[in-house]
Design a protein around this motif. Structure first.
Motif, PDB file in Angstrom:
ATOM      1  N   GLY A 230      10.687  -6.102  -6.634  1.00 57.27           N
ATOM      2  CA  GLY A 230      12.074  -5.655  -6.514  1.00 57.27           C
ATOM      3  C   GLY A 230      12.973  -6.755  -5.976  1.00 57.27           C
ATOM      4  O   GLY A 230      14.098  -6.954  -6.461  1.00 57.27           O
ATOM      5  N   ALA A 231      12.476  -7.497  -4.988  1.00 55.13           N
ATOM      6  CA  ALA A 231      13.252  -8.614  -4.446  1.00 55.13           C
ATOM      7  C   ALA A 231      13.407  -9.717  -5.485  1.00 55.13           C
ATOM      8  O   ALA A 231      14.473 -10.337  -5.599  1.00 55.13           O
ATOM      9  N   ALA A 232      12.349  -9.954  -6.252  1.00 55.44           N
ATOM     10  CA  ALA A 232      12.418 -10.975  -7.292  1.00 55.44           C
ATOM     11  C   ALA A 232      13.462 -10.618  -8.340  1.00 55.44           C
ATOM     12  O   ALA A 232      14.265 -11.460  -8.766  1.00 55.44           O
ATOM     13  N   ARG A 233      13.472  -9.357  -8.750  1.00 52.83           N
ATOM     14  CA  ARG A 233      14.434  -8.919  -9.755  1.00 52.83           C
ATOM     15  C   ARG A 233      15.867  -9.046  -9.240  1.00 52.83           C
ATOM     16  O   ARG A 233      16.757  -9.515  -9.956  1.00 52.83           O
ATOM     17  N   GLU A 234      16.092  -8.631  -7.993  1.00 58.92           N
ATOM     18  CA  GLU A 234      17.434  -8.737  -7.411  1.00 58.92           C
ATOM     19  C   GLU A 234      17.893 -10.193  -7.343  1.00 58.92           C
ATOM     20  O   GLU A 234      19.066 -10.513  -7.613  1.00 58.92           O
ATOM     21  N   THR A 235      16.978 -11.067  -6.996  1.00 59.10           N
ATOM     22  CA  THR A 235      17.308 -12.478  -6.866  1.00 59.10           C
ATOM     23  C   THR A 235      17.698 -13.085  -8.207  1.00 59.10           C
ATOM     24  O   THR A 235      18.708 -13.794  -8.320  1.00 59.10           O
ATOM     25  N   ILE A 236      16.910 -12.823  -9.234  1.00 57.84           N
ATOM     26  CA  ILE A 236      17.220 -13.351 -10.567  1.00 57.84           C
ATOM     27  C   ILE A 236      18.516 -12.753 -11.088  1.00 57.84           C
ATOM     28  O   ILE A 236      19.359 -13.444 -11.682  1.00 57.84           O
ATOM     29  N   GLU A 237      18.702 -11.458 -10.865  1.00 57.07           N
ATOM     30  CA  GLU A 237      19.904 -10.770 -11.345  1.00 57.07           C
ATOM     31  C   GLU A 237      21.167 -11.389 -10.761  1.00 57.07           C
ATOM     32  O   GLU A 237      22.166 -11.557 -11.461  1.00 57.07           O
ATOM     33  N   THR A 238      21.110 -11.727  -9.484  1.00 52.76           N
ATOM     34  CA  THR A 238      22.284 -12.282  -8.821  1.00 52.76           C
ATOM     35  C   THR A 238      22.418 -13.781  -9.048  1.00 52.76           C
ATOM     36  O   THR A 238      23.457 -14.266  -9.522  1.00 52.76           O
ATOM     37  N   ASN A 239      21.375 -14.523  -8.724  1.00 49.57           N
ATOM     38  CA  ASN A 239      21.481 -15.978  -8.677  1.00 49.57           C
ATOM     39  C   ASN A 239      21.551 -16.626 -10.053  1.00 49.57           C
ATOM     40  O   ASN A 239      22.308 -17.583 -10.249  1.00 49.57           O
ATOM     41  N   LEU A 240      20.766 -16.131 -10.978  1.00 53.11           N
ATOM     42  CA  LEU A 240      20.739 -16.742 -12.310  1.00 53.11           C
ATOM     43  C   LEU A 240      21.618 -15.985 -13.294  1.00 53.11           C
ATOM     44  O   LEU A 240      22.577 -16.548 -13.841  1.00 53.11           O
ATOM     45  N   LEU A 241      21.339 -14.698 -13.512  1.00 48.97           N
ATOM     46  CA  LEU A 241      22.131 -13.959 -14.492  1.00 48.97           C
ATOM     47  C   LEU A 241      23.577 -13.805 -14.033  1.00 48.97           C
ATOM     48  O   LEU A 241      24.505 -13.840 -14.858  1.00 48.97           O
ATOM     49  N   GLY A 242      23.786 -13.660 -12.713  1.00 46.59           N
ATOM     50  CA  GLY A 242      25.153 -13.592 -12.218  1.00 46.59           C
ATOM     51  C   GLY A 242      25.913 -14.874 -12.487  1.00 46.59           C
ATOM     52  O   GLY A 242      27.093 -14.848 -12.882  1.00 46.59           O
TER      53      GLY A 242
END
Length: 253
Positions: free
Chosen positions: A99-111
């Motif tokens: 869950g933390a990994a998904r949140e991180t990718i969602e924000t840092n990269l996809l954001g």
């Protein structure tokens, strides 16, 4: 870059490095729009005299709304900074870290990609402008306690390189800001005495941004040990040293 007459949008600038850079751009004479998720913080920042816009980089609709609002209020926008990011410790022995990994990718990269996609057509149409992406020294020298953060920032670095190549000839330049550990609060200074002070970091960044042409990578002195660790032959020793932080994970003591 001439930092005295820009119209700058910083996504994720309601605190920390983003807010400090907003203040520095404004002090230099540029117009700055601060973007962030939290309405309360945006109200406080507006009281300083900044234009603000609400944006959640994990929500495509929110990003589009922010883009459209800025198109109406700041049609001369010429600089976009993708500051939004999260860093979360993860225990890779526990699948619950996902869950933390998904949140991180969602924000840092996809954001980051969402914001760039939203504003690139406008900048290309102008025939000039600057996109400033924000990676990290951890992109080049991983901090094992935050593995997905490191992966996301390494991806931002690679994406920035590709974006620069694809925008060649359009008049739109791409600069990558590579922060080291920066203490944005007194508490963080106590937790990490090696962290660079926010004021000193921002002063060095603004000086580097003023260079002509704008550097492809904005590298303060404090991040050089990260950026060039492999070249200098210090990589393995530094990763081993930074791995000591894994002892802070539950069950690792």
């Amino acid at each position: 870059m001439d930092i005295t007459s820009r119209t700058v949008f910083i996504a994720g600038a309601t605190s920390g490095i983003g807010l400090e850079l907003a203040r520095r751009f404004a002090a230099a004479g540029s117009t700055v729009v601060v973007g962030g998720r939290r309405a309360g913080l945006l109200e406080e920042i507006a009281a300083e005299g900044f234009a603000t816009v609400q944006i959640d980089v994990t929500d495509p609709v929110s990003v589009e709304r922010a883009r459209d609002a800025l198109g109406r209020t700041h049609p001369d926008l010429d600089t976009v900074v993708t500051m939004s990011g999260v860093g979360i410790p993860e225990d890779l022995r526990d699948p619950a870290h996902f869950g933390a990994a998904r949140e991180t990718i969602e924000t840092n990269l996809l954001g980051t990609i969402r914001v760039i996609d939203a504003f690139t057509p406008h900048l290309i149409a102008r025939g000039a402008g600057t996109i400033v992406t924000v990676s990290s020294g951890i992109a080049f020298l991983p901090f094992p306690l935050m593995p997905t953060y490191a992966a996301s920032k390494a991806a931002v670095h690679a994406y920035s390189e590709a974006l620069r190549a694809q925008l060649a000839g359009t008049g739109v330049e791409v600069a990558e800001l590579v922060p080291p550990a920066v203490a944005t609060t007194p508490e963080q200074s106590k937790l990490n005495p090696r962290a660079l002070g926010l004021g000193a970091f921002a002063t060095e960044v603004m000086q580097l941004l003023k260079a002509e042409p704008t550097p492809h990578e904005i590298l303060v002195q404090g991040v050089l040990m990260h950026r060039w660790a492999e070249r200098e032959g210090t990589y393995a020793d530094l990763v081993a040293q930074r791995s000591q932080a894994l002892a802070t994970l539950p069950g690792r003591r």
